[in-house]
Motif scaffolding. Structure first.
Motif, PDB file in Angstrom:
ATOM      1  N   LEU A   1      -8.305   5.074  -6.735  1.00  0.00           N
ATOM      2  CA  LEU A   1      -7.228   4.127  -6.447  1.00  0.00           C
ATOM      3  C   LEU A   1      -6.618   4.372  -5.076  1.00  0.00           C
ATOM      4  O   LEU A   1      -6.236   3.425  -4.376  1.00  0.00           O
ATOM      5  N   ALA A   2      -6.501   5.660  -4.700  1.00  0.00           N
ATOM      6  CA  ALA A   2      -5.972   5.959  -3.371  1.00  0.00           C
ATOM      7  C   ALA A   2      -6.897   5.411  -2.284  1.00  0.00           C
ATOM      8  O   ALA A   2      -6.443   4.806  -1.292  1.00  0.00           O
TER       9      ALA A   2
ATOM     10  N   LEU B   1      -7.469  -1.524   1.223  1.00  0.00           N
ATOM     11  CA  LEU B   1      -6.994  -2.837   0.797  1.00  0.00           C
ATOM     12  C   LEU B   1      -6.805  -3.813   1.961  1.00  0.00           C
ATOM     13  O   LEU B   1      -7.178  -4.992   1.854  1.00  0.00           O
TER      14      LEU B   1
ATOM     15  N   PHE C   1       2.162   1.858  -3.533  1.00  0.00           N
ATOM     16  CA  PHE C   1       1.170   2.359  -4.482  1.00  0.00           C
ATOM     17  C   PHE C   1       0.724   3.777  -4.145  1.00  0.00           C
ATOM     18  O   PHE C   1       0.389   4.559  -5.038  1.00  0.00           O
ATOM     19  N   LEU C   2       0.729   4.146  -2.859  1.00  0.00           N
ATOM     20  CA  LEU C   2       0.425   5.533  -2.515  1.00  0.00           C
ATOM     21  C   LEU C   2       1.499   6.478  -3.057  1.00  0.00           C
ATOM     22  O   LEU C   2       1.202   7.585  -3.521  1.00  0.00           O
TER      23      LEU C   2
ATOM     24  N   ARG D   1      -7.789  -8.867  -6.322  1.00  0.00           N
ATOM     25  CA  ARG D   1      -7.473  -7.621  -5.619  1.00  0.00           C
ATOM     26  C   ARG D   1      -6.283  -6.903  -6.248  1.00  0.00           C
ATOM     27  O   ARG D   1      -6.290  -5.695  -6.447  1.00  0.00           O
TER      28      ARG D   1
ATOM     29  N   LYS E   1      -3.660   1.430 -12.432  1.00  0.00           N
ATOM     30  CA  LYS E   1      -2.401   2.097 -12.820  1.00  0.00           C
ATOM     31  C   LYS E   1      -2.227   2.120 -14.334  1.00  0.00           C
ATOM     32  O   LYS E   1      -1.691   3.073 -14.904  1.00  0.00           O
TER      33      LYS E   1
ATOM     34  N   TYR F   1      -8.999   2.942  -2.624  1.00  0.00           N
ATOM     35  CA  TYR F   1      -8.920   1.484  -2.688  1.00  0.00           C
ATOM     36  C   TYR F   1      -7.664   0.969  -1.983  1.00  0.00           C
ATOM     37  O   TYR F   1      -7.701  -0.054  -1.281  1.00  0.00           O
ATOM     38  N   THR F   2      -6.542   1.710  -2.143  1.00  0.00           N
ATOM     39  CA  THR F   2      -5.295   1.292  -1.500  1.00  0.00           C
ATOM     40  C   THR F   2      -5.413   1.386   0.017  1.00  0.00           C
ATOM     41  O   THR F   2      -4.921   0.516   0.751  1.00  0.00           O
TER      42      THR F   2
ATOM     43  N   PRO G   1       0.811  -1.223   0.000  1.00  0.00           N
ATOM     44  CA  PRO G   1       0.000   0.000   0.000  1.00  0.00           C
ATOM     45  C   PRO G   1       0.845   1.275   0.000  1.00  0.00           C
ATOM     46  O   PRO G   1       0.504   2.249  -0.682  1.00  0.00           O
TER      47      PRO G   1
ATOM     48  N   LEU H   1      -5.567  -2.961  -8.840  1.00  0.00           N
ATOM     49  CA  LEU H   1      -4.508  -1.946  -8.784  1.00  0.00           C
ATOM     50  C   LEU H   1      -3.747  -1.866 -10.100  1.00  0.00           C
ATOM     51  O   LEU H   1      -3.427  -0.773 -10.592  1.00  0.00           O
TER      52      LEU H   1
END
Length: 720
Positions: A142-143, A149, A65-66, A158, A166, A145-146, A62, A162
């Motif tokens: 997406l943020a 998660l 991805f952030l 899952r 992306k 969702y992250t 996470p 992502l």
């Protein structure tokens, strides 16, 4: 060290350097701030991914991805701002890269192109607005969702969510870049093309990475690690675009000298490394010839570097390449102007100013030689200086001819190759035969001061430049005006020197004429009295003495004419004795002067005859300004340093305005045709030449007071 740590560490260092450079040059504009934030986001992204590569257990998915989404948000915001900035009202300037003009325009071109994005100035078109808002909305989802998660059910898709998200973000950024580049004018593309290439590289690589990961449900480890090196490689492209876009208010500046020398060293180092690798290959796979081929190959490589360093032509072409492809403008104007002023003002140089003018203008366009033609005071321009260029076949060029008139009216810098190829673009210009036939003639730079054409500089073809554009013409035109001001100052100083020589001669002539007038008056008095007293032995004795004195004075005048310096022979003389002689000589006129003196000697250094003449002149003026029943008194005294002589009368006096404006002005007289108007002026200048001064006090109807102050002989020696 792990490859991933190395790659993301290099990316972090490159982004940190970019942040520092952009922050130093930031001028508080929004677009510049967005670019700095994008660079900061890239730095944060590289640090997080580097920590992930080094400590995979400490930094989770996470967080990674952030960091990815933070970088995406920063770049989308920057591109959104760039699109809105490009849609300003007509007249807003963005940098351009115009080509060289054809014809004689010579007018400044270039910095006014406006990006042409669809939709007008009122706002973004609906597709672009939807694309930008959609990209930002996707990043926000997406943020969220992250963040959620860890609490979502552990299902197989899952991670694919992502990866797909992306992939869509990368696609949205690529579409934004494509729209910006496609809808920009040709001139604006020059300014943003490296930024577009950088983002195309970053997000094109990401698109491939996530597309493959979505296909195989797993991101490739090798491609993931390579992202650090990819990010580091595109940082210089972003910096170049920042330097080319002043409207971002990022004053990214690296001197041309530093870039030139650094690029030269890097190119030479890379060249030698490549040649060393080739030599190693030859040694390894060349058999018995391997060692010989390696040695010869490396020697040839080193010789090539030395040839490049020694060749002015190759270095000039490389400098032009660096200026053209790495800088917003071709010239570093600060360095060019400092070099120009230093060359023109270098009085220690063995070259004269005309030669320095030719060299200064030639250095701007890397020309190996040139000639300076200047007006000769008549109707022609003539060559007055040349540098590494053959003498012309023509002795002069008419100032009112076609070339002189054209340069004087337009002030244009002429590319003679262009003039010969397209004469129709230069109406009214006919090149003289000697210039049209000279293959070594390349550029004509006019030297104008306001509307006056002082001359022109003819330059030989450049070592590096095959053609010149608006920027070369503007710089040459401005440098020509600066050179013209120096040449005009040189002409003015020469004219002033000649005028001073004539002034000295005229002043000497005036002194001689003034003294001759006094001698003639003295001899005329003898002639007029001879008719009545010719039989008187006493008169004859006085007349002979007067004639002897006149002859002596005329001989001294002849000496002064030969030496050119009146009163140059100074000898010790007693001012008291000269004052007594002057008083005695003036007893024949009324009112008779009286001398008051305590008997102390007042020794000064002076030409006795000229000092006596000054005293006689002042006494005569005082007597002429005073009625017969008035008084003319002299007083003489000395202090520790000076001898003082005052002449006081009770005559008509003078106004302060007359003393200030007319008394000591040469050739200004109140005596009509009987006066020369230089007596008072000559007296003051002579006293000042002795280190003293002549002061005047007067009131109308009350009389006047003249004070002569002369240093005593011992102090006068020090003064002289």
């Amino acid at each position: 060290m792990d490859v991933g740590v190395t790659g993301f560490g290099v990316a972090a260092a490159a982004n940190l350097l970019l942040v520092v450079v952009l922050t130093i040059g930031w001028k508080r504009r929004l677009q510049g701030a967005l670019l700095i934030l994008a660079a900061l986001a890239g730095l944060t992204w590289a640090v997080v991914l580097g920590l992930r590569a080094a400590y995979p257990q400490a930094v989770g998915i996470p967080v990674v991805f952030l960091a990815e989404l933070l970088r995406d948000t920063a770049w989308i915001a920057f591109l959104w701002g760039l699109i809105r900035q490009a849609r300003r009202p007509a007249g807003a300037e963005v940098p351009s890269r115009p080509g060289p003009p054809r014809g004689g325009s010579n007018e400044t071109e270039g910095s006014g192109a406006v990006s042409a994005l669809p939709g007008g100035a009122a706002g973004l078109s609906p597709p672009l607005r939807a694309l930008g808002l959609g990209a930002l909305g996707l990043v926000a989802l997406l943020a969220c969702y992250t963040f959620l998660l860890p609490w979502l059910p552990a299902v197989g898709f899952r991670g694919d969510v992502l990866l797909a998200g992306k992939l869509l973000v990368a696609l949205a950024v690529l579409l934004l870049v494509e729209q910006i580049f496609r809808n920009s004018t040709t001139e604006a593309r020059w300014a943003i093309k490296y930024l577009c290439l950088a983002l195309l590289g970053i997000y094109g690589f990401d698109f491939y990475l996530y597309a493959e990961g979505l296909l195989f449900h797993q991101v490739s480890g090798g491609l993931w690690v390579a992202r650090g090196f990819v990010s580091a490689l595109v940082v210089p492209l972003i910096a170049v675009s920042a330097a080319r876009n002043p409207q971002w208010s990022l004053d990214v500046y690296v001197s041309r000298g530093m870039v030139f020398h650094t690029a030269t060293l890097l190119a030479a180092g890379g060249y030698l490394l490549l040649m060393a690798a080739a030599g190693y290959y030859l040694r390894t796979f060349g058999g018995e010839w391997g060692t010989v081929l390696q040695a010869v190959f490396l020697f040839a490589a080193l010789l090539g570097v030395l040839v490049f360093w020694a060749s002015g032509h190759l270095r000039s072409r490389f400098r032009v390449f660096v200026s053209k492809h790495f800088f917003n403008y071709k010239y570093d104007y600060r360095e060019e102007w400092l070099r120009l002023i230093h060359t023109l003002s270098d009085s220690r140089s063995r070259e004269g100013l005309p030669d320095r003018v030719v060299r200064a203008l030639a250095d701007i366009v890397v020309s190996p030689g040139g000639q300076l033609w200047m007006r000769d005071g008549g109707r022609h321009f003539r060559q007055v200086a040349q540098w590494n260029m053959a003498q012309p076949t023509a002795a002069g060029e008419a100032r009112d001819g076609s070339l002189g008139s054209y340069l004087g009216q337009t002030g244009w810098v002429l590319d003679l190759h262009e003039v010969r190829a397209h004469p129709e673009d230069y109406p009214g210009l006919d090149l003289p035969g000697w210039l049209a036939a000279d293959a070594r003639a390349w550029l004509l730079v006019p030297l104008r001061q306001e509307d006056d054409l002082l001359g022109f500089v003819l330059l030989a073809p450049s070592r590096a430049l095959k053609a010149i554009n608006w920027e070369d013409r503007d710089l040459l035109k401005t440098a020509g005006m600066q050179a013209a001001s120096h040449l005009a100052q040189m002409e003015a100083l020469q004219a002033l020197s000649e005028a001073r020589q004539f002034e000295a001669f005229n002043r000497l002539s005036a002194y001689v004429v003034h003294d001759l007038k006094n001698i003639i008056a003295q001899l005329s008095l003898v002639v007029s009295n001879a008719r009545r007293h010719g039989d008187n032995p006493a008169f004859l004795k006085d007349a002979i003495g007067t004639v002897e004195n006149a002859v002596e004075r005329m001989n001294r005048l002849m000496l002064q004419l030969r030496s050119g310096d009146p009163g140059r022979e100074a000898t010790p003389v007693d001012l008291a004795g000269l004052a007594q002689q002057a008083v005695a000589a003036a007893q024949g006129r009324a009112p008779r002067p009286q001398l008051a003196h305590n008997g102390d000697e007042c020794p000064v250094l002076a030409d006795p005859e000229r000092l006596r003449a000054v005293l006689g002149h002042l006494l005569q003026n005082a007597q002429e300004a005073t009625p017969g029943d008035g008084r003319v008194d002299l007083s003489l005294w000395r202090d520790s340093r000076n001898a003082h002589l005052e002449i006081t009368d009770t005559g008509t006096g003078m106004t302060p305005e007359f003393i200030r404006e007319r008394l000591f002005r040469p050739f200004d007289t109140t005596k009509g045709l009987t006066g020369m108007g230089i007596g008072a002026f000559e007296s003051r200048e002579f006293i000042r030449a002795l280190g003293g001064d002549l002061e005047v006090w007067s009131e109308p109807g009350q009389g006047s007071r003249f004070r002569i102050s002369i240093p005593l002989a011992r102090d006068q020696e020090a003064f002289r």
